[in-house]
Design an enzyme around this catalytic site. Structure first.
Site, PDB file in Angstrom:
ATOM      1  N   THR A 264       4.789   3.210   0.334  1.00 33.93           N
ATOM      2  CA  THR A 264       3.580   4.031   0.204  1.00 33.93           C
ATOM      3  C   THR A 264       3.651   5.218   1.167  1.00 33.93           C
ATOM      4  O   THR A 264       3.403   6.369   0.769  1.00 33.93           O
ATOM      5  CB  THR A 264       2.306   3.192   0.440  1.00 33.93           C
TER       6      THR A 264
ATOM      7  N   SER B 107       6.350  -1.448  -6.386  1.00 33.98           N
ATOM      8  CA  SER B 107       5.863  -2.715  -6.960  1.00 33.98           C
ATOM      9  C   SER B 107       6.385  -2.877  -8.389  1.00 33.98           C
ATOM     10  O   SER B 107       6.766  -3.972  -8.808  1.00 33.98           O
ATOM     11  CB  SER B 107       4.338  -2.749  -6.991  1.00 33.98           C
TER      12      SER B 107
ATOM     13  N   LYS C 124      -7.766  -4.608  -9.340  1.00 33.47           N
ATOM     14  CA  LYS C 124      -7.860  -4.723  -7.879  1.00 33.47           C
ATOM     15  C   LYS C 124      -8.618  -5.994  -7.547  1.00 33.47           C
ATOM     16  O   LYS C 124      -9.432  -6.452  -8.349  1.00 33.47           O
ATOM     17  CB  LYS C 124      -8.626  -3.524  -7.296  1.00 33.47           C
TER      18      LYS C 124
ATOM     19  N   ASN D  20       0.049   0.202   7.441  1.00 33.94           N
ATOM     20  CA  ASN D  20       1.290   0.296   6.681  1.00 33.94           C
ATOM     21  C   ASN D  20       1.574   1.714   6.187  1.00 33.94           C
ATOM     22  O   ASN D  20       2.699   2.199   6.239  1.00 33.94           O
ATOM     23  CB  ASN D  20       1.174  -0.677   5.498  1.00 33.94           C
TER      24      ASN D  20
HETATM   25  N1  GLU Z   1      -2.620  -1.484  -2.879  1.00 36.06           N
HETATM   26  C1  GLU Z   1      -1.689  -0.462  -3.257  1.00 36.06           C
HETATM   27  C2  GLU Z   1      -2.420   0.696  -3.915  1.00 36.06           C
HETATM   28  O1  GLU Z   1      -3.582   0.919  -3.673  1.00 36.06           O
HETATM   29  C3  GLU Z   1      -0.512  -0.985  -4.066  1.00 36.06           C
HETATM   30  C4  GLU Z   1      -0.851  -1.676  -5.343  1.00 36.06           C
HETATM   31  C5  GLU Z   1       0.347  -2.342  -6.008  1.00 36.06           C
HETATM   32  O2  GLU Z   1       1.448  -2.256  -5.495  1.00 36.06           O
HETATM   33  O3  GLU Z   1       0.131  -2.946  -7.060  1.00 36.06           O
HETATM   34  O4  GLU Z   1      -1.846   1.462  -4.633  1.00 36.06           O
END
Ligand code: GLU
Length: 423
Positions: A196, A355, A112, A227
């Site tokens: 998501t 992703s 992250k 989102n």
């Molecule tokens: N930020 C999103 C999460 O917390 C997606 C992360 C991604 O697609 O790599 O899962």
């Protein structure tokens, strides 16, 4: 923003994660020997991002990229732009990505990143410069086979496009697979933006079936209308549930007959917040927790469901669209009260799953239709929640602990089989 900011419950985000990991240890048998590897991040990078503002002044922002675990593949996880970003938070968010990719059995580790900045205070040009400099600073440790960023709170496909372009410049050729969540014309995947929220809805339907909750006419409350929250609210609305209350950083609105989510989406797009929307009554932010509801979707930030709020919540089902919204002590109270919680590491995994599809499509330079993507997404999510549910039944534990058992087994078997260098 105060009502959505981190509520101190004597435990920060990283400690919340550690408490969740401790709960899994008794279930891991001999693999528990390796568990300490998950109690620290593998690699942590803190960068200074100097930015020339439009008025010519210079401001410095602190940025991070944390690779929590890479045992099962390259790091994967979003980039957050938010004023509350700090190392502790990014560490926790990276660890939740490790668990999430493993629960879905995606061939990734967890990572992250983030910058402590309020993106709404920057002009588009400033945002682009900040993104390009931040990308340059973290480019030594990212790459399509190393660590693949994506959007998170405060970032979006445009920002991913700038990241891809900047990284490509450092490599001398276009590298689409270095980030996911890109615009579709730049190697992005159809269906990624809505994935998501779709995953929250799909896992919600599965959980509702298990606990005999009818979606039609059920009352849904959504915290966060970005989102994730807006798409989940939209899909529940389409399935004839009533979304009776919604909260975002500008306030909370309530309509006992159900809010018209399409109209709200349009309003929020124009006004950058739900305050002033005429299709519902404004209520006090804290009153959100007392609204009569069947399903609660926290889809904002971590640390929202405190012990005190857990005692008040009337929902039968909590769908964690956000990462880490529930404190461990509040988790216990909800479970004691018979509330079913679909934990973040599966509930909001639709984003990282698409992703993964995007990364695969970039590698193959062959792109799928939106229908194909949605079908594959639904299939993986339904399988994952069925596996987690079976584990919870087998071990008589919560869905969260069951998800952690499944994930930790996969990660620690990989750890064991790879061995510890130099041995
Ligand atoms: N930020 C999103 C999460 O917390 C997606 C992360 C991604 O697609 O790599 O899962």
């Amino acid at each position: 923003m105060t009502h959505l900011s981190y509520v101190n419950e004597n435990t920060d985000a990283w400690q919340t994660y550690l408490a969740q990991i401790d709960r899994v240890a008794p279930h891991l048998g001999e693999l528990a020997y390796y568990l300490d590897t998950l109690k620290r991040p593998k690699r942590t990078l803190i960068v200074d991002v100097p930015l020339v503002m439009d008025d010519g002044s210079i401001q410095h922002f602190e940025g991070y990229r944390v690779q929590h675990n890479l045992s099962r593949g390259p790091g994967k996880g979003g980039i957050r732009y938010h004023p509350s970003v700090d190392l502790n938070e990014v560490m926790a968010l990276s660890a939740w990505m490790t668990i999430k990719t493993a629960v879905l059995n995606l061939p990734f580790g967890g990572a992250k990143g983030g910058v402590r900045v309020d993106p709404s205070k920057l002009s588009t040009r400033e945002l682009e410069r900040l993104t390009r400099r931040f990308t340059t600073e973290i480019s030594p440790i990212i790459g399509p086979q190393k660590d693949i960023p994506a959007p998170d709170v405060g970032t979006n496909p445009n920002i991913m496009g700038w990241m891809m372009d900047t990284y490509s410049t450092t490599q001398g050729h276009t590298v689409t697979g270095v980030v996911t969540g890109k615009p579709v014309h730049l190697g992005g995947s159809l269906g990624r933006v809505r994935a998501t929220g779709r995953g929250v809805f799909v896992t919600g339907l599965e959980a509702a079936k298990k606990i005999n909750l009818t979606i039609e006419n059920s009352k849904v409350v959504v915290q966060g209308f970005g989102n994730v929250g807006s798409e989940a609210a939209y899909l529940f609305n389409q399935a004839n549930a009533q979304v009776v209350a919604v909260q975002d950083h500008t306030g909370t609105i309530f309509n006992p007959n159900g809010i018209d989510i399409k109209a709200l989406q349009k309003y929020v797009e124009e006004h950058r917040g739900l305050a002033g929307f005429s299709g519902a009554e404004p209520i006090d932010n804290e009153a959100l927790w007392d609204v009569e509801m069947d399903i609660f979707v926290p889809a904002a930030l971590e640390g929202q469901i405190t012990v005190e709020r857990a005692k008040r919540l009337t929902a039968k089902l909590v769908l964690e669209g956000a990462n880490g919204p529930t404190y461990p002590a509040a988790d216990d109270i909800l479970i004691e009260r018979g509330v079913t919680i679909v934990p973040d590491v599966i509930c909001n995994a639709g984003g990282v799953t698409v992703s993964y599809f995007e990364w695969v499509q970039d590698m193959a330079s062959y792109f799928w239709t939106e229908d194909e993507i949605n079908q594959r997404l639904d299939k993986l999510m339904i399988q994952a929640i069925a596996d987690v549910w079976a584990m919870a039944d087998q071990k008589s534990c919560s869905l969260r602990t069951a998800a952690y058992i499944l994930a930790c087994e996969r990660i620690l078997i990989a750890r064991k089989e790879r061995g510890i260098f130099p041995g």
